[in-house]
Enzyme design. Structure first.
Site, PDB file in Angstrom:
ATOM      1  N   LEU A 136       0.838  -1.201   0.000  1.00  0.00           N
ATOM      2  CA  LEU A 136       0.000   0.000   0.000  1.00  0.00           C
ATOM      3  C   LEU A 136       0.877   1.257   0.000  1.00  0.00           C
ATOM      4  CD1 LEU A 136      -2.826   1.319   0.224  1.00  0.00           C
ATOM      5  CD2 LEU A 136      -2.569   1.214   2.717  1.00  0.00           C
ATOM      6  N   GLU A 138       3.665   4.061  -0.410  1.00  0.00           N
ATOM      7  CA  GLU A 138       4.579   4.445  -1.495  1.00  0.00           C
ATOM      8  C   GLU A 138       5.599   5.448  -0.954  1.00  0.00           C
ATOM      9  OE1 GLU A 138       2.208   5.809  -4.780  1.00  0.00           O
ATOM     10  OE2 GLU A 138       1.346   3.809  -5.077  1.00  0.00           O
ATOM     11  N   GLY A 142       2.514   7.942   2.573  1.00  0.00           N
ATOM     12  CA  GLY A 142       2.501   7.059   3.739  1.00  0.00           C
ATOM     13  C   GLY A 142       1.185   7.163   4.490  1.00  0.00           C
ATOM     14  N   TRP A 167       8.607   0.140   2.026  1.00  0.00           N
ATOM     15  CA  TRP A 167       8.385  -0.312   3.409  1.00  0.00           C
ATOM     16  C   TRP A 167       7.486  -1.533   3.479  1.00  0.00           C
ATOM     17  CZ3 TRP A 167      11.724   1.634   6.569  1.00  0.00           C
ATOM     18  CH2 TRP A 167      12.168   2.956   6.399  1.00  0.00           C
ATOM     19  N   THR A 169       6.635  -5.164   4.288  1.00  0.00           N
ATOM     20  CA  THR A 169       7.058  -6.318   5.088  1.00  0.00           C
ATOM     21  C   THR A 169       6.934  -7.593   4.259  1.00  0.00           C
ATOM     22  OG1 THR A 169       6.273  -5.197   7.066  1.00  0.00           O
ATOM     23  CG2 THR A 169       6.611  -7.589   7.239  1.00  0.00           C
ATOM     24  N   LEU A 244      -6.235  -3.021   7.081  1.00  0.00           N
ATOM     25  CA  LEU A 244      -5.412  -2.446   8.152  1.00  0.00           C
ATOM     26  C   LEU A 244      -6.134  -2.540   9.492  1.00  0.00           C
ATOM     27  CD1 LEU A 244      -3.894   0.677   6.350  1.00  0.00           C
ATOM     28  CD2 LEU A 244      -2.762  -1.477   6.877  1.00  0.00           C
ATOM     29  N   GLN A 284      12.155   2.985  46.350  1.00  0.00           N
ATOM     30  CA  GLN A 284      10.812   3.451  45.978  1.00  0.00           C
ATOM     31  C   GLN A 284      10.720   3.894  44.520  1.00  0.00           C
ATOM     32  OE1 GLN A 284       9.517   6.439  48.773  1.00  0.00           O
ATOM     33  NE2 GLN A 284       9.356   4.978  50.444  1.00  0.00           N
ATOM     34  N   GLU A 368       1.105   0.944  10.183  1.00  0.00           N
ATOM     35  CA  GLU A 368      -0.342   0.656  10.328  1.00  0.00           C
ATOM     36  C   GLU A 368      -1.082   1.853  10.923  1.00  0.00           C
ATOM     37  OE1 GLU A 368      -1.948  -2.339   9.789  1.00  0.00           O
ATOM     38  OE2 GLU A 368      -0.244  -3.640   9.364  1.00  0.00           O
ATOM     39  N   GLY A 369      -0.703   3.047  10.485  1.00  0.00           N
ATOM     40  CA  GLY A 369      -1.274   4.275  11.034  1.00  0.00           C
ATOM     41  C   GLY A 369      -0.413   4.724  12.186  1.00  0.00           C
TER      42      GLY A 369
HETATM   43  C1  LIG Z   1       9.213  -1.698   9.431  1.00  0.00           C
HETATM   44  C2  LIG Z   1       8.037  -1.204   8.654  1.00  0.00           C
HETATM   45  C3  LIG Z   1       7.220  -2.108   7.993  1.00  0.00           C
HETATM   46  C4  LIG Z   1       6.143  -1.659   7.216  1.00  0.00           C
HETATM   47  N1  LIG Z   1       5.361  -2.574   6.527  1.00  0.00           N
HETATM   48  C5  LIG Z   1       4.433  -2.117   5.636  1.00  0.00           C
HETATM   49  C6  LIG Z   1       3.740  -3.047   4.773  1.00  0.00           C
HETATM   50  O1  LIG Z   1       3.887  -4.261   4.886  1.00  0.00           O
HETATM   51  N2  LIG Z   1       2.892  -2.550   3.838  1.00  0.00           N
HETATM   52  C7  LIG Z   1       2.677  -1.202   3.685  1.00  0.00           C
HETATM   53  O2  LIG Z   1       1.903  -0.833   2.808  1.00  0.00           O
HETATM   54  N3  LIG Z   1       3.311  -0.300   4.495  1.00  0.00           N
HETATM   55  C8  LIG Z   1       4.186  -0.722   5.451  1.00  0.00           C
HETATM   56  N4  LIG Z   1       4.863   0.179   6.253  1.00  0.00           N
HETATM   57  C9  LIG Z   1       4.650   1.609   6.047  1.00  0.00           C
HETATM   58  C10 LIG Z   1       3.903   2.311   7.157  1.00  0.00           C
HETATM   59  O3  LIG Z   1       2.567   1.930   7.199  1.00  0.00           O
HETATM   60  C11 LIG Z   1       4.110   3.819   6.998  1.00  0.00           C
HETATM   61  O4  LIG Z   1       5.456   4.090   7.379  1.00  0.00           O
HETATM   62  C12 LIG Z   1       3.152   4.654   7.815  1.00  0.00           C
HETATM   63  O5  LIG Z   1       1.862   4.603   7.263  1.00  0.00           O
HETATM   64  C13 LIG Z   1       3.579   6.121   7.937  1.00  0.00           C
HETATM   65  O6  LIG Z   1       3.892   6.645   6.697  1.00  0.00           O
HETATM   66  P1  LIG Z   1       5.291   7.448   6.493  1.00  0.00           P
HETATM   67  O7  LIG Z   1       6.375   6.623   7.055  1.00  0.00           O
HETATM   68  O8  LIG Z   1       5.362   7.835   5.072  1.00  0.00           O
HETATM   69  O9  LIG Z   1       5.158   8.716   7.421  1.00  0.00           O
HETATM   70  P2  LIG Z   1       4.444  10.112   7.063  1.00  0.00           P
HETATM   71  O10 LIG Z   1       3.057   9.845   6.579  1.00  0.00           O
HETATM   72  O11 LIG Z   1       5.338  10.926   6.226  1.00  0.00           O
HETATM   73  O12 LIG Z   1       4.336  10.750   8.524  1.00  0.00           O
HETATM   74  C14 LIG Z   1       5.455  11.406   9.139  1.00  0.00           C
HETATM   75  C15 LIG Z   1       4.968  12.116  10.402  1.00  0.00           C
HETATM   76  O13 LIG Z   1       3.971  13.082  10.037  1.00  0.00           O
HETATM   77  C16 LIG Z   1       2.793  12.867  10.795  1.00  0.00           C
HETATM   78  N5  LIG Z   1       1.603  13.192   9.990  1.00  0.00           N
HETATM   79  C17 LIG Z   1       1.301  12.799   8.727  1.00  0.00           C
HETATM   80  N6  LIG Z   1       0.123  13.310   8.343  1.00  0.00           N
HETATM   81  C18 LIG Z   1      -0.352  14.029   9.393  1.00  0.00           C
HETATM   82  C19 LIG Z   1      -1.537  14.800   9.639  1.00  0.00           C
HETATM   83  N7  LIG Z   1      -2.529  14.890   8.721  1.00  0.00           N
HETATM   84  N8  LIG Z   1      -1.676  15.389  10.828  1.00  0.00           N
HETATM   85  C20 LIG Z   1      -0.723  15.287  11.788  1.00  0.00           C
HETATM   86  N9  LIG Z   1       0.429  14.575  11.633  1.00  0.00           N
HETATM   87  C21 LIG Z   1       0.595  13.943  10.448  1.00  0.00           C
HETATM   88  C22 LIG Z   1       2.818  11.390  11.164  1.00  0.00           C
HETATM   89  O14 LIG Z   1       2.022  11.102  12.325  1.00  0.00           O
HETATM   90  C23 LIG Z   1       4.314  11.178  11.412  1.00  0.00           C
HETATM   91  O15 LIG Z   1       4.632  11.594  12.717  1.00  0.00           O
HETATM   92  C24 LIG Z   1       5.882  -0.260   7.112  1.00  0.00           C
HETATM   93  C25 LIG Z   1       6.691   0.641   7.824  1.00  0.00           C
HETATM   94  C26 LIG Z   1       7.743   0.186   8.594  1.00  0.00           C
HETATM   95  C27 LIG Z   1       8.588   1.175   9.341  1.00  0.00           C
END
Ligand SMILES: Cc1cc2nc3c(=O)[nH]c(=O)nc-3n(C[C@H](O)[C@H](O)[C@H](O)COP(=O)(O)OP(=O)(O)OC[C@H]3O[C@@H](n4cnc5c(N)ncnc54)[C@H](O)[C@@H]3O)c2cc1C
Length: 389
Positions: A136, A138, A142, A167, A169, A244, A284, A368-369
Site C-alpha cells: 500500500l 509508497e 505514507g 516499506w 514487510t 489495516l 521506591q 499501520e497508522g
Molecule cells: C518496518 C516497517 C514495515 C512496514 N510494513 C508495511 C507493509 O507491509 N505494507 C505497507 O503498505 N506499508 C508498510 N509500512 C509503512 C507504514 O505503514 C508507513 O510508514 C506509515 O503509514 C507512515 O507513513 P510514512 O512513514 O510515510 O510517514 P508520514 O506519513 O510521512 O508521517 C510522518 C509524520 O507526520 C505525521 N503526519 C502525517 N500526516 C499528518 C496529519 N494529517 N496530521 C498530523 N500529523 C501527520 C505522522 O504522524 C508522522 O509523525 C511499514 C513501515 C515500517 C517502518
C-alpha cells in the site's frame, strides 16, 4: 532463565475460555522453545528466521480466525489476539510476519476475492507453502495512501501495473503480493505473483528496528497480470483500510506481549541487582516504575480483551481498534524504555530482550497508522470534525 509466568494482575485468565487458554499456552510454549533461543542472533544479523514459517503454519497461526473450509483454524478473535500477543512477546518481527500473512494477505482474498481466488490461495497461504505481502505505502504517500500514484490499466484480457511501493514487510521473500493501485482513478486490489516479469522487490537495508523482519521496496514496471487477478468485491480506499483494521487489531494485542516481555525482564532484574547493599527493587523510585508498567499492561489487557469480545459479537468499530493500537503500542514503548532504564547499562545489551523490543516498537508506533493518525481518527469520531487536512 525462569519460565515465563504471564502477567495477569486482574485475573483476566478467568475470563478466557478453555480453548482460548489452550491456544495461548501452545503459542507461549512455541515462543519459549523455538523463537527466544534464536531471535537475538537474527536480530543481530538482520535476518528473518524463515525456519519458523513452517512451524507457525503447522500450529495454524496464519489466518487463524478464517474458516476451516479454507484450511484455516477457524478460531474466534480473542484466541487470534492471544496468538498475536504471544508471538510479539517473542519479537515484533515474528508477529509482523504472521499479521501480514493473515490480516493483510489472506483477509483481503477471503473478504474481497472470488471463490476461485479463495480456493486457489487461502489453503496455500495457511500452510505456509506461499508467503504473501501487502503493498500500500509508497515513497511519497505514507499516512495519506489515497494519493498513491501506482496505476493499473486495462489492456485486453490483462491489467498492466506500473509504480513503486516502499516499506513492504516480507516483500523480498513473498510469492504473492496484494498490490493496491488506481484503475481509472479508483483504488483497487490486485493479486500479483512475484515471479512475474517486471516485478522486483529489493530488500531495504540499514534498519535499526524490526531487524528480524524483511522490509522491501516493490517495483512494478509494465507488470501484466490476467484479468482474474483483480479483487472483484471491493473498490476504493475502504479496501486497504479495512485490511489495516484487521492487522491493527492484532497489533493492539501484540503490543501487550512485548510489554509483558520487557516488564518481566525488568522485574526479575530489579529483584536480583544489588546496589547500596540492597536489591534495586527495594528502592521506591524503582518500584514506582514497575508499578506504572504493570498498571499500564493491565489496562491494555482489558482494552484488547473487550475489543476482542466486541469483534466476535460484530460490535467492533474501526475507531475502537485505533484507540487500542494507539494506546497499547505507546504503553509498550514506555514500558520498554522504563525497563531499559531499570537494567542500567545492561539495558543496552542484546543479551536481554529489552533493547530489541524497544527498537522494534519504534516501527510498530509508526506503521499501520502512526500514533497521531490514530488520534486524528478518534478525534474525528468524537467531534464529527476531520482534522487530517
Ligand atoms: C518496518 C516497517 C514495515 C512496514 N510494513 C508495511 C507493509 O507491509 N505494507 C505497507 O503498505 N506499508 C508498510 N509500512 C509503512 C507504514 O505503514 C508507513 O510508514 C506509515 O503509514 C507512515 O507513513 P510514512 O512513514 O510515510 O510517514 P508520514 O506519513 O510521512 O508521517 C510522518 C509524520 O507526520 C505525521 N503526519 C502525517 N500526516 C499528518 C496529519 N494529517 N496530521 C498530523 N500529523 C501527520 C505522522 O504522524 C508522522 O509523525 C511499514 C513501515 C515500517 C517502518
Amino acid at each position: 532463565m525462569a519460565k515465563f509466568q504471564g502477567v495477569d494482575y486482574f485475573k483476566l485468565d478467568d475470563q478466557y475460555s478453555e480453548e482460548e487458554l489452550m491456544v495461548r499456552n501452545m503459542v507461549r510454549e512455541f515462543v519459549e522453545k523455538e523463537v527466544l533461543p534464536i531471535i537475538e542472533g537474527h536480530h543481530r544479523e538482520a535476518t528473518f528466521p524463515m525456519e519458523l514459517a513452517g512451524k507457525m503454519a503447522e500450529l495454524g497461526l496464519f489466518g487463524s480466525n478464517l474458516p476451516e473450509k479454507y484450511d484455516c483454524a477457524g478460531l474466534n478473535n480473542v484466541a487470534y489476539g492471544l496468538i498475536m500477543q504471544e508471538l510479539e512477546r517473542g519479537d515484533s518481527g515474528v508477529r509482523s510476519f504472521a499479521s501480514v500473512q493473515g490480516a493483510l494477505v489472506m483477509f483481503p482474498i477471503y473478504e474481497y476475492g472470488s471463490e476461485e481466488q479463495r480456493q486457489e490461495w487461502l489453503p496455500k497461504l495457511a500452510s505456509g507453502e506461499k508467503i504473501g505481502c501487502f503493498g500500500l505505502t509508497e515513497p511519497d504517500h505514507g499516512s495519506d495512501p489515497g494519493g498513491m500514484v501506482t496505476r493499473a490499466e486495462k489492456q485486453g484480457d490483462e491489467y498492466v501495473l506500473n509504480g513503486a511501493k516502499m516499506w513492504i514487510t516480507n516483500g523480498t521473500i513473498a510469492d504473492v503480493a496484494i498490490v493496491w493501485a488506481k484503475l481509472d482513478g479508483v483504488v483497487r486490489g490486485f493479486i500479483v505473483p512475484t515471479d512475474i516479469p517486471g516485478f522486483t522487490a529489493p530488500e531495504m537495508k540499514g534498519k535499526f528496528s524490526l531487524r528480524a523482519s524483511v522490509t522491501s521496496e516493490l517495483v512494478l514496471k509494465d507488470v501484466h497480470i490476467p484479468r482474474e487477478n483483480i479483487l472483484p468485491e471491493i473498490k476504493g480506499l475502504r479496501g486497504p483500510l479495512s485490511c489495516l483494521t484487521q492487522a491493527r487489531y492484532g497489533i493492539a494485542w501484540g503490543a501487550v506481549g512485548s510489554a509483558m516481555a520487557t516488564y518481566e525482564t525488568a522485574l526479575n532484574y530489579a529483584k536480583e541487582r544489588i546496589q547500596f547493599d540492597k536489591p534495586i527493587a527495594s528502592f521506591q523510585m524503582v518500584q514506582n516504575k514497575l508499578v506504572t508498567m504493570v498498571t499500564e499492561i493491565t489496562k491494555a489487557q482489558m482494552l484488547v480483551y473487550h475489543l476482542g469480545r466486541n469483534k466476535d459479537e460484530g460490535k467492533m468499530q474501526h475507531q475502537m481498534v485505533s484507540m487500542a493500537k494507539m494506546n497499547n503500542v505507546k504503553i509498550a514503548l514506555d514500558t520498554a524504555r522504563a525497563a531499559r532504564d531499570i537494567l542500567g547499562a545492561n539495558g543496552i545489551l542484546d543479551e536481554y530482550p529489552v533493547i530489541r523490543h524497544m527498537l522494534n516498537l519504534e516501527s510498530v508506533y509508526t506503521y499501520e497508522g502512526t500514533h497521531d493518525i490514530h488520534r486524528l481518527i478518534i478525534g474525528a469520531d468524537i467531534t464529527g470534525i476531520e482534522a487530517f487536512k
